[in-house]
Design a protein around this motif. Sequence first.
Motif, PDB file in Angstrom:
ATOM      1  N   PRO A   1       0.836  -1.196   0.000  1.00  0.00           N
ATOM      2  CA  PRO A   1       0.000   0.000   0.000  1.00  0.00           C
ATOM      3  C   PRO A   1       0.873   1.249   0.000  1.00  0.00           C
ATOM      4  O   PRO A   1       1.883   1.309   0.688  1.00  0.00           O
ATOM      5  CB  PRO A   1      -0.810  -0.114   1.288  1.00  0.00           C
ATOM      6  CG  PRO A   1      -0.189  -1.200   2.083  1.00  0.00           C
ATOM      7  CD  PRO A   1       0.763  -1.954   1.218  1.00  0.00           C
ATOM      8  N   LEU A   2       0.498   2.226  -0.781  1.00  0.00           N
ATOM      9  CA  LEU A   2       1.339   3.409  -0.935  1.00  0.00           C
ATOM     10  C   LEU A   2       1.422   4.324   0.273  1.00  0.00           C
ATOM     11  O   LEU A   2       2.350   5.102   0.351  1.00  0.00           O
ATOM     12  CB  LEU A   2       0.927   4.199  -2.169  1.00  0.00           C
ATOM     13  CG  LEU A   2       1.520   3.600  -3.435  1.00  0.00           C
ATOM     14  CD1 LEU A   2       1.001   4.328  -4.655  1.00  0.00           C
ATOM     15  CD2 LEU A   2       3.032   3.647  -3.418  1.00  0.00           C
ATOM     16  N   PRO A   3       0.519   4.282   1.239  1.00  0.00           N
ATOM     17  CA  PRO A   3       0.791   5.126   2.406  1.00  0.00           C
ATOM     18  C   PRO A   3       2.132   4.802   3.058  1.00  0.00           C
ATOM     19  O   PRO A   3       2.695   5.623   3.756  1.00  0.00           O
ATOM     20  CB  PRO A   3      -0.377   4.817   3.339  1.00  0.00           C
ATOM     21  CG  PRO A   3      -1.480   4.455   2.417  1.00  0.00           C
ATOM     22  CD  PRO A   3      -0.809   3.722   1.277  1.00  0.00           C
ATOM     23  N   LEU A   4       2.663   3.607   2.819  1.00  0.00           N
ATOM     24  CA  LEU A   4       3.978   3.268   3.348  1.00  0.00           C
ATOM     25  C   LEU A   4       5.094   3.906   2.523  1.00  0.00           C
ATOM     26  O   LEU A   4       6.225   3.971   2.933  1.00  0.00           O
ATOM     27  CB  LEU A   4       4.172   1.740   3.358  1.00  0.00           C
ATOM     28  CG  LEU A   4       3.175   0.951   4.195  1.00  0.00           C
ATOM     29  CD1 LEU A   4       3.418  -0.545   4.034  1.00  0.00           C
ATOM     30  CD2 LEU A   4       3.269   1.351   5.652  1.00  0.00           C
ATOM     31  N   TRP A   5       4.751   4.308   1.326  1.00  0.00           N
ATOM     32  CA  TRP A   5       5.712   4.912   0.410  1.00  0.00           C
ATOM     33  C   TRP A   5       5.557   6.424   0.419  1.00  0.00           C
ATOM     34  O   TRP A   5       4.603   6.964   0.928  1.00  0.00           O
ATOM     35  CB  TRP A   5       5.412   4.468  -1.011  1.00  0.00           C
ATOM     36  CG  TRP A   5       5.957   3.177  -1.419  1.00  0.00           C
ATOM     37  CD1 TRP A   5       6.106   2.056  -0.663  1.00  0.00           C
ATOM     38  CD2 TRP A   5       6.395   2.842  -2.713  1.00  0.00           C
ATOM     39  NE1 TRP A   5       6.602   1.049  -1.419  1.00  0.00           N
ATOM     40  CE2 TRP A   5       6.797   1.497  -2.684  1.00  0.00           C
ATOM     41  CE3 TRP A   5       6.484   3.539  -3.906  1.00  0.00           C
ATOM     42  CZ2 TRP A   5       7.285   0.846  -3.794  1.00  0.00           C
ATOM     43  CZ3 TRP A   5       6.962   2.883  -5.015  1.00  0.00           C
ATOM     44  CH2 TRP A   5       7.367   1.560  -4.948  1.00  0.00           C
ATOM     45  N   SER A   6       6.448   7.066  -0.276  1.00  0.00           N
ATOM     46  CA  SER A   6       6.300   8.486  -0.568  1.00  0.00           C
ATOM     47  C   SER A   6       5.626   8.602  -1.933  1.00  0.00           C
ATOM     48  O   SER A   6       6.151   8.124  -2.935  1.00  0.00           O
ATOM     49  CB  SER A   6       7.669   9.148  -0.609  1.00  0.00           C
ATOM     50  OG  SER A   6       7.554  10.437  -1.154  1.00  0.00           O
ATOM     51  N   VAL A   7       4.448   9.196  -1.967  1.00  0.00           N
ATOM     52  CA  VAL A   7       3.708   9.320  -3.223  1.00  0.00           C
ATOM     53  C   VAL A   7       4.515  10.090  -4.276  1.00  0.00           C
ATOM     54  O   VAL A   7       4.564   9.670  -5.438  1.00  0.00           O
ATOM     55  CB  VAL A   7       2.310   9.932  -2.989  1.00  0.00           C
ATOM     56  CG1 VAL A   7       1.622  10.250  -4.303  1.00  0.00           C
ATOM     57  CG2 VAL A   7       1.463   8.961  -2.175  1.00  0.00           C
TER      58      VAL A   7
ATOM     59  N   CYS B   1      -1.488   1.738  -4.666  1.00  0.00           N
ATOM     60  CA  CYS B   1      -0.687   0.615  -4.193  1.00  0.00           C
ATOM     61  C   CYS B   1       0.195   0.126  -5.339  1.00  0.00           C
ATOM     62  O   CYS B   1       0.008   0.511  -6.480  1.00  0.00           O
ATOM     63  CB  CYS B   1      -1.572  -0.522  -3.682  1.00  0.00           C
ATOM     64  SG  CYS B   1      -2.563  -1.310  -4.939  1.00  0.00           S
ATOM     65  N   VAL B   2       1.141  -0.712  -4.988  1.00  0.00           N
ATOM     66  CA  VAL B   2       2.009  -1.351  -5.972  1.00  0.00           C
ATOM     67  C   VAL B   2       1.868  -2.857  -5.751  1.00  0.00           C
ATOM     68  O   VAL B   2       1.847  -3.316  -4.601  1.00  0.00           O
ATOM     69  CB  VAL B   2       3.482  -0.919  -5.784  1.00  0.00           C
ATOM     70  CG1 VAL B   2       4.393  -1.684  -6.716  1.00  0.00           C
ATOM     71  CG2 VAL B   2       3.617   0.580  -6.007  1.00  0.00           C
ATOM     72  N   VAL B   3       1.751  -3.603  -6.846  1.00  0.00           N
ATOM     73  CA  VAL B   3       1.643  -5.059  -6.757  1.00  0.00           C
ATOM     74  C   VAL B   3       2.740  -5.678  -7.620  1.00  0.00           C
ATOM     75  O   VAL B   3       2.567  -5.854  -8.823  1.00  0.00           O
ATOM     76  CB  VAL B   3       0.253  -5.558  -7.216  1.00  0.00           C
ATOM     77  CG1 VAL B   3       0.159  -7.078  -7.085  1.00  0.00           C
ATOM     78  CG2 VAL B   3      -0.856  -4.890  -6.419  1.00  0.00           C
ATOM     79  N   PRO B   4       3.888  -5.999  -7.024  1.00  0.00           N
ATOM     80  CA  PRO B   4       4.918  -6.700  -7.786  1.00  0.00           C
ATOM     81  C   PRO B   4       4.450  -8.128  -8.075  1.00  0.00           C
ATOM     82  O   PRO B   4       3.908  -8.794  -7.197  1.00  0.00           O
ATOM     83  CB  PRO B   4       6.133  -6.720  -6.854  1.00  0.00           C
ATOM     84  CG  PRO B   4       5.793  -5.860  -5.695  1.00  0.00           C
ATOM     85  CD  PRO B   4       4.325  -5.678  -5.671  1.00  0.00           C
TER      86      PRO B   4
END
Length: 87
Positions: free
Chosen positions: A29-35, A52-55
């Motif tokens: 989920p992108l809240p864990l990342w820097s947008v 979100c990102v789904v590898p």
Amino acid sequence: TPHYGSIYPRVQNLLLAARALGLGRSLIPLPLWSVPVARRLLGLPLTVEPCCVVPLGWARGRYGPKGRRPVDEVVHHERYGRRATEG
């Protein structure tokens, strides 16, 4: 944001379909990342909001079916500890 409720069920379907095809996958989920960093790395315009990102990829090693406990062992009826078969 309110539209996440319509996005994440679709993401779950993607994860299930990938699993059925034998693909390894993970939800980030992108809240864990820097947008802003995600926008830069993925080349996203400001009109696209990353959620979100789904590898996806073929897993290394053994990646097979998962065993499951019988339903009677994990389902409780009306209160914890009362088996569904007890009524």
